[in-house]
Design an enzyme around this catalytic site. Structure first.
Site, PDB file in Angstrom:
ATOM      1  N   ARG A  48      -4.371  -6.074 -45.988  1.00 17.77           N
ATOM      2  CA  ARG A  48      -3.050  -5.448 -46.043  1.00 17.77           C
ATOM      3  C   ARG A  48      -2.025  -6.563 -46.182  1.00 17.77           C
ATOM      4  O   ARG A  48      -2.341  -7.732 -46.176  1.00 17.77           O
ATOM      5  CB  ARG A  48      -2.762  -4.567 -44.827  1.00 17.77           C
ATOM      6  CG  ARG A  48      -3.337  -4.966 -43.453  1.00 17.77           C
ATOM      7  CD  ARG A  48      -2.861  -6.244 -42.913  1.00 17.77           C
ATOM      8  NE  ARG A  48      -1.408  -6.278 -42.864  1.00 17.77           N
ATOM      9  CZ  ARG A  48      -0.713  -7.391 -42.828  1.00 17.77           C
ATOM     10  NH1 ARG A  48      -1.310  -8.569 -42.852  1.00 17.77           N
ATOM     11  NH2 ARG A  48       0.604  -7.362 -42.774  1.00 17.77           N
ATOM     12  N   GLN A 200       0.232  -4.763 -36.235  1.00 19.52           N
ATOM     13  CA  GLN A 200       0.039  -5.978 -37.025  1.00 19.52           C
ATOM     14  C   GLN A 200       0.651  -7.195 -36.331  1.00 19.52           C
ATOM     15  O   GLN A 200       0.162  -8.314 -36.473  1.00 19.52           O
ATOM     16  CB  GLN A 200       0.667  -5.831 -38.421  1.00 19.52           C
ATOM     17  CG  GLN A 200      -0.058  -4.881 -39.366  1.00 19.52           C
ATOM     18  CD  GLN A 200       0.507  -3.471 -39.312  1.00 19.52           C
ATOM     19  OE1 GLN A 200       0.964  -3.013 -38.264  1.00 19.52           O
ATOM     20  NE2 GLN A 200       0.468  -2.765 -40.432  1.00 19.52           N
ATOM     21  N   ASP A 241       7.782  -5.133 -48.682  1.00 19.45           N
ATOM     22  CA  ASP A 241       6.805  -4.556 -49.597  1.00 19.45           C
ATOM     23  C   ASP A 241       7.417  -4.136 -50.919  1.00 19.45           C
ATOM     24  O   ASP A 241       6.690  -3.892 -51.888  1.00 19.45           O
ATOM     25  CB  ASP A 241       6.131  -3.355 -48.925  1.00 19.45           C
ATOM     26  CG  ASP A 241       5.410  -3.777 -47.668  1.00 19.45           C
ATOM     27  OD1 ASP A 241       6.072  -3.915 -46.621  1.00 19.45           O
ATOM     28  OD2 ASP A 241       4.192  -4.030 -47.731  1.00 19.45           O
ATOM     29  N   LYS A 252       7.742  -2.637 -43.097  1.00 13.72           N
ATOM     30  CA  LYS A 252       7.067  -1.883 -42.051  1.00 13.72           C
ATOM     31  C   LYS A 252       8.034  -1.063 -41.206  1.00 13.72           C
ATOM     32  O   LYS A 252       9.120  -1.553 -40.861  1.00 13.72           O
ATOM     33  CB  LYS A 252       6.277  -2.866 -41.169  1.00 13.72           C
ATOM     34  CG  LYS A 252       5.440  -2.246 -40.085  1.00 13.72           C
ATOM     35  CD  LYS A 252       4.481  -1.177 -40.556  1.00 13.72           C
ATOM     36  CE  LYS A 252       3.686  -1.625 -41.758  1.00 13.72           C
ATOM     37  NZ  LYS A 252       2.959  -0.549 -42.449  1.00 13.72           N
TER      38      LYS A 252
END
Ligand SMILES: CSC[C@H]1O[C@H](OP(=O)(O)O)[C@H](O)[C@@H]1O
Length: 362
Positions: A48, A200, A241, A252
């Site tokens: 990821r 994460q 992202d 996120k």
């Protein structure tokens, strides 16, 4: 051509990846032999992070070429499956589209397996160079703050999720300036958001920073605002992202709330990215960026190390409770102090972005 990176490497023509779902308690790898393996590894978050997702997608197209014996008509549908593995990180679509474009343009009788492999390696090598530059440009911000700190006190940096080398090889994006500052001996400390629901931060960023002996403290996601009110955060740096041509930032879930707290407390809020994370096709991030929703179980359960030494999950909500699991949110450009890119630091504004990345404007 280099084919070994910190988060993945080629071995006998297969792609070996670190299984990030097992960190920090197990360091195990998975061998990706087919394009379907690559698509699944992206979808289930074995790998990821926008950059690494793009890398594995690119090598996945190489694997598609290998299993198709170089037949482009068979490669393209396999590549489309990879392209659809997750919807938010634009590096995924960018990488697949770049591979297909190169394969389409290859001279007749080219060995498309070799062409795809070469292009996938080129993308990864570009990321390695890019993250070094992101680190250097971002470190200038940290260095400037360090000069204002009394008695050599550490520069306190808050980060959300994981945007280290597990997300972009080989120095990460948000963590690249932190690694650079550490290498230069600058006194830093990192507040690490745990980053529910997939953790994460707790699982990956804390592990990366520990491996590099960089002082850090894990905090619950909702703690950052209070720390900013107490003057305990000098700088926020996060990854992303997808960034629109106007500077809106998808990252996120929870990033937007951190940006609001930073704005309210006059804490600089920077977003680090390679230019492959720009989506110049869109302007309004809130309206136009597809936000991934994932299984409710990721919210209803917490994964970790059990007393028996195995990795397991525990339920944290009543059995009859349901959950909503958005994976990302969008921070409007007005809350972003600046974008740290491989070409330099850029204002999160359409004119500035176009000025630095005119070649990327369609
Ligand atoms: C700069 S890539 C890291 C980026 O990706 C993470 O999402 P996920 O772990 O779901 O792939 C998060 O948004 C990070 O900022």
């Amino acid at each position: 051509m280099n084919s070994t990176y910190k988060a993945f490497w080629l071995e006998a023509g297969d792609l070996i990846v670190i299984d990030q779902t097992q960190l920090p308690f197990r360091f195990v790898t998975k061998t990706l032999k087919t394009s379907a393996d690559a698509a699944l590894a992206i979808q289930d978050m074995t790998v990821r992070g926008a950059g690494v997702i793009g890398n594995v997608a690119a090598f996945g197209v190489y694997l598609a070429a290998r299993e198709s014996k170089g037949d482009l008509d068979r490669i393209k549908p396999l590549a489309a499956v990879i392209r659809g593995a997750r919807p938010t990180a634009v590096n995924l679509m960018w990488a697949v589209d770049r591979l297909i474009s190169v394969l389409d343009k290859a001279p007749a009788n080219s060995d498309l397996v070799e062409v795809a492999l070469k292009e996938a390696i080129a993308i990864a090598d570009e990321d390695v160079m890019g993250t070094r530059n992101i680190g250097r440009f971002g470190c200038e911000l940290i260095e400037a703050i360090a000069k204002t700190k009394p008695n050599g006190e550490p520069v306190n940096i808050l980060t959300h999720c994981n945007a280290g080398w597990l997300a972009i090889v080989d120095r990460g994006s948000a963590l690249a300036p932190i690694y650079e500052a550490s290498d230069r001996g600058i006194n830093i400390h990192v507040w690490v958001d745990e980053t529910r629901p997939r953790n994460q931060g707790a699982n990956l960023t804390a592990w990366e920073l520990g491996q590099s002996h960089i002082p850090h403290t894990l905090i619950a996601d909702n703690t950052g605002g209070l720390l900013m009110q107490y003057g305990k955060v000098d700088l926020c740096i996060v990854g992303t992202d997808r960034v629109t041509r106007s500077g809106d930032v998808a990252n996120k879930i929870g990033t937007y709330l951190k940006a609001l707290a930073a704005f309210d407390n006059q804490v600089p809020f920077y977003v680090a990215l390679p230019s492959s994370t720009f989506d110049m096709q869109i302007s309004d991030g809130v309206k136009e960026i597809a936000i991934e929703t994932r299984s409710a179980d990721e919210v209803l359960y917490m994964q970790g190390l059990l007393d028996d030494g195995n990795i397991g999950k525990v339920r944290i909500a009543p059995m009859e409770t349901t959950a909503l699991n958005y994976g990302f949110d969008v921070t409007p450009a007005k809350f972003v102090t600046g974008l740290i890119t491989e070409r330099g630091i850029c204002e999160a504004a359409e004119t500035a972005i176009a000025g630095m990345f005119l070649d990327l404007i369609p």
